[in-house]
Design a protein around this motif. Sequence first.
Motif, PDB file in Angstrom:
ATOM      1  N   ASP A  21      15.502  -4.350  79.937  1.00 46.62           N
ATOM      2  CA  ASP A  21      14.981  -5.721  79.827  1.00 46.62           C
ATOM      3  C   ASP A  21      13.452  -5.668  79.805  1.00 46.62           C
ATOM      4  O   ASP A  21      12.807  -5.446  80.826  1.00 46.62           O
ATOM      5  CB  ASP A  21      15.462  -6.558  81.021  1.00 46.62           C
ATOM      6  CG  ASP A  21      15.181  -8.041  80.838  1.00 46.62           C
ATOM      7  OD1 ASP A  21      14.188  -8.383  80.170  1.00 46.62           O
ATOM      8  OD2 ASP A  21      15.952  -8.861  81.370  1.00 46.62           O
ATOM      9  N   GLU A  22      12.908  -5.889  78.631  1.00 45.54           N
ATOM     10  CA  GLU A  22      11.460  -5.777  78.455  1.00 45.54           C
ATOM     11  C   GLU A  22      10.698  -6.772  79.332  1.00 45.54           C
ATOM     12  O   GLU A  22       9.611  -6.457  79.840  1.00 45.54           O
ATOM     13  CB  GLU A  22      11.102  -6.000  76.989  1.00 45.54           C
ATOM     14  CG  GLU A  22       9.634  -5.754  76.661  1.00 45.54           C
ATOM     15  CD  GLU A  22       9.347  -5.896  75.175  1.00 45.54           C
ATOM     16  OE1 GLU A  22       8.159  -6.030  74.830  1.00 45.54           O
ATOM     17  OE2 GLU A  22      10.309  -5.875  74.384  1.00 45.54           O
ATOM     18  N   SER A  23      11.276  -7.964  79.554  1.00 48.82           N
ATOM     19  CA  SER A  23      10.587  -8.985  80.339  1.00 48.82           C
ATOM     20  C   SER A  23      10.483  -8.602  81.812  1.00 48.82           C
ATOM     21  O   SER A  23       9.650  -9.148  82.541  1.00 48.82           O
ATOM     22  CB  SER A  23      11.321 -10.326  80.214  1.00 48.82           C
ATOM     23  OG  SER A  23      12.607 -10.260  80.820  1.00 48.82           O
ATOM     24  N   LEU A  24      11.344  -7.681  82.251  1.00 51.02           N
ATOM     25  CA  LEU A  24      11.344  -7.256  83.665  1.00 51.02           C
ATOM     26  C   LEU A  24      10.788  -5.847  83.840  1.00 51.02           C
ATOM     27  O   LEU A  24      10.810  -5.309  84.946  1.00 51.02           O
ATOM     28  CB  LEU A  24      12.763  -7.323  84.231  1.00 51.02           C
ATOM     29  CG  LEU A  24      13.405  -8.719  84.288  1.00 51.02           C
ATOM     30  CD1 LEU A  24      14.865  -8.611  84.719  1.00 51.02           C
ATOM     31  CD2 LEU A  24      12.636  -9.629  85.232  1.00 51.02           C
ATOM     32  N   GLU A  25      10.313  -5.250  82.752  1.00 52.27           N
ATOM     33  CA  GLU A  25       9.857  -3.858  82.803  1.00 52.27           C
ATOM     34  C   GLU A  25       8.739  -3.653  83.825  1.00 52.27           C
ATOM     35  O   GLU A  25       8.783  -2.738  84.649  1.00 52.27           O
ATOM     36  CB  GLU A  25       9.382  -3.413  81.427  1.00 52.27           C
ATOM     37  CG  GLU A  25       8.910  -1.950  81.411  1.00 52.27           C
ATOM     38  CD  GLU A  25       8.433  -1.521  80.036  1.00 52.27           C
ATOM     39  OE1 GLU A  25       8.001  -0.359  79.890  1.00 52.27           O
ATOM     40  OE2 GLU A  25       8.462  -2.360  79.099  1.00 52.27           O
ATOM     41  N   LYS A  26       7.736  -4.516  83.787  1.00 53.54           N
ATOM     42  CA  LYS A  26       6.598  -4.358  84.694  1.00 53.54           C
ATOM     43  C   LYS A  26       7.027  -4.505  86.151  1.00 53.54           C
ATOM     44  O   LYS A  26       6.638  -3.700  87.005  1.00 53.54           O
ATOM     45  CB  LYS A  26       5.517  -5.386  84.366  1.00 53.54           C
ATOM     46  CG  LYS A  26       4.271  -5.247  85.222  1.00 53.54           C
ATOM     47  CD  LYS A  26       3.191  -6.238  84.806  1.00 53.54           C
ATOM     48  CE  LYS A  26       1.944  -6.084  85.678  1.00 53.54           C
ATOM     49  NZ  LYS A  26       0.880  -7.060  85.284  1.00 53.54           N
ATOM     50  N   SER A  61      16.487 -10.279  87.757  1.00 52.07           N
ATOM     51  CA  SER A  61      15.374 -11.222  87.738  1.00 52.07           C
ATOM     52  C   SER A  61      14.286 -10.653  88.640  1.00 52.07           C
ATOM     53  O   SER A  61      14.511  -9.673  89.367  1.00 52.07           O
ATOM     54  CB  SER A  61      15.804 -12.595  88.266  1.00 52.07           C
ATOM     55  OG  SER A  61      16.178 -12.504  89.630  1.00 52.07           O
TER      56      SER A  61
END
Length: 482
Positions: free
Chosen positions: A286-291, A242
């Motif tokens: 995990d694309e949502s946590l990439e940045k 997360s």
Amino acid sequence: MNTLRGWLASTLLGATIVFSSPTISAAQESEKPDPARAVMELIQKKEFAEASKAIKELEATQPKLPALRTLKVQWLASLRTGSPEGIDAAAEAKAMLEATRKAAMEDPDRIAELAGIANFALPVISQFGSSEDAISEAKATLALVDTPEFFKRGVQGYTTLRRTLATTLRQSGSNEEAAKVMIETINRLETFLKEAPDTKLLPSTLLNTMVVSLSFLPDADREAMQTKAMGLAERLLVESPSAESITAFTNTYGSLISSISRDTPEVAGELLKKAIKSLEDVAASDESLEKSATTSATSLKRIERSIEAALKQKEMIGKAAPAFDPMKWVNGEAIGQEELKGKVVLLDFWAVWCGPCIATFPELIKWHEEFSEKGLVIIGVTHEYGYVWDEETEKAKRAMDPTSVTLEDELAMLDKFIKFHKLQHRTMVTPKDSEMSNNYGVTGIPHVAVLDQDGKVQLIQIGSGPQSAARIEAKIKELLKL
């Protein structure tokens, strides 16, 4: 500091004062004096006794005033640097802490306020009273908050308070007791994490406390705690990826790698590679946590420069010291490198704006007095920063236009600064284009290099504090055969 003052000013000026009379119009209310502003002005003028009276009056008449807590903290913080006169600073700080403890007993939700007040009150009690009084107050506060009720009310406030108490114990020489407080804090956080794993900020608070505890633990226990903290950070990142666990992982590894990079840069380098790889794996899976993961990895990569500098510093040990590069000398006659053969030389790279540098001055004075006649020569190393001397405040300050400060002005400022702090050793001022700092691997100050009687580097020590001072003094005594 300017940012802090700006924040305090905006907080205080923005406080809303509620008056009981319903007949006061908005225009009339705006004309009423702001009590928070008035107290803040007293603090800024260093009228501490009057400010104390005003704060007590506000507590009695407007106990829920939003700015009241900030005023108390600012008043305590200003005492430490304001040379208070006409007031018993220790007694006042003790009374404020006792009142806050009483309030917290009646309302456990005020633990955060208690933590903030204790964080500033205990150093004041120690500075203007005695370390014994500070320890007594620290233990009284610890006894109050060591209950499940307080612990569950505010994990961060509880942890901050125990850390403050541990710091007070350490500063008074009770190192073992301070370490015990930190270990107990970690144990309590671990237990609570098992009982309530979904508690917000608990994992990151636990990890942060583990990292902070390293400065309290003896060398024999430090490595085990480092391994434990890294294991928990890695597990949280893998099992519960997360934004929060990424931040906790990055902060933990960043702090630990930085802390060991000077003494064991090779190990630090390997850990850095491992940490970056873990973050890159999260970014890829995990694309949502990439940045978030990519940004954190980039942040960790900045440590590479420190590791490279540490490797360079390590390579210097046992080799001939790089050449000195003085442009001017202050507080003493010029001295050449050849004239120092047969002497133990301590080079102190510092600056007038560097708080940690100033914190080392008592040790530098002590070493000069104890060892100068036994073969130690201390030399400060600094350069031009565009500072001038403020006669009113008796402090060095950066000029409005630093480029307008001449070398003569800067030397005059340094002379007054050094005399004000009662430094006895000479200082060289290097040219603006000097490579001396780079040649000695300076990446942060204070930076000390100790040279032996043959002009070879025997120690590089960065930073201030008891551990740093102890290492430097031990090396001086070793080289002087004392």
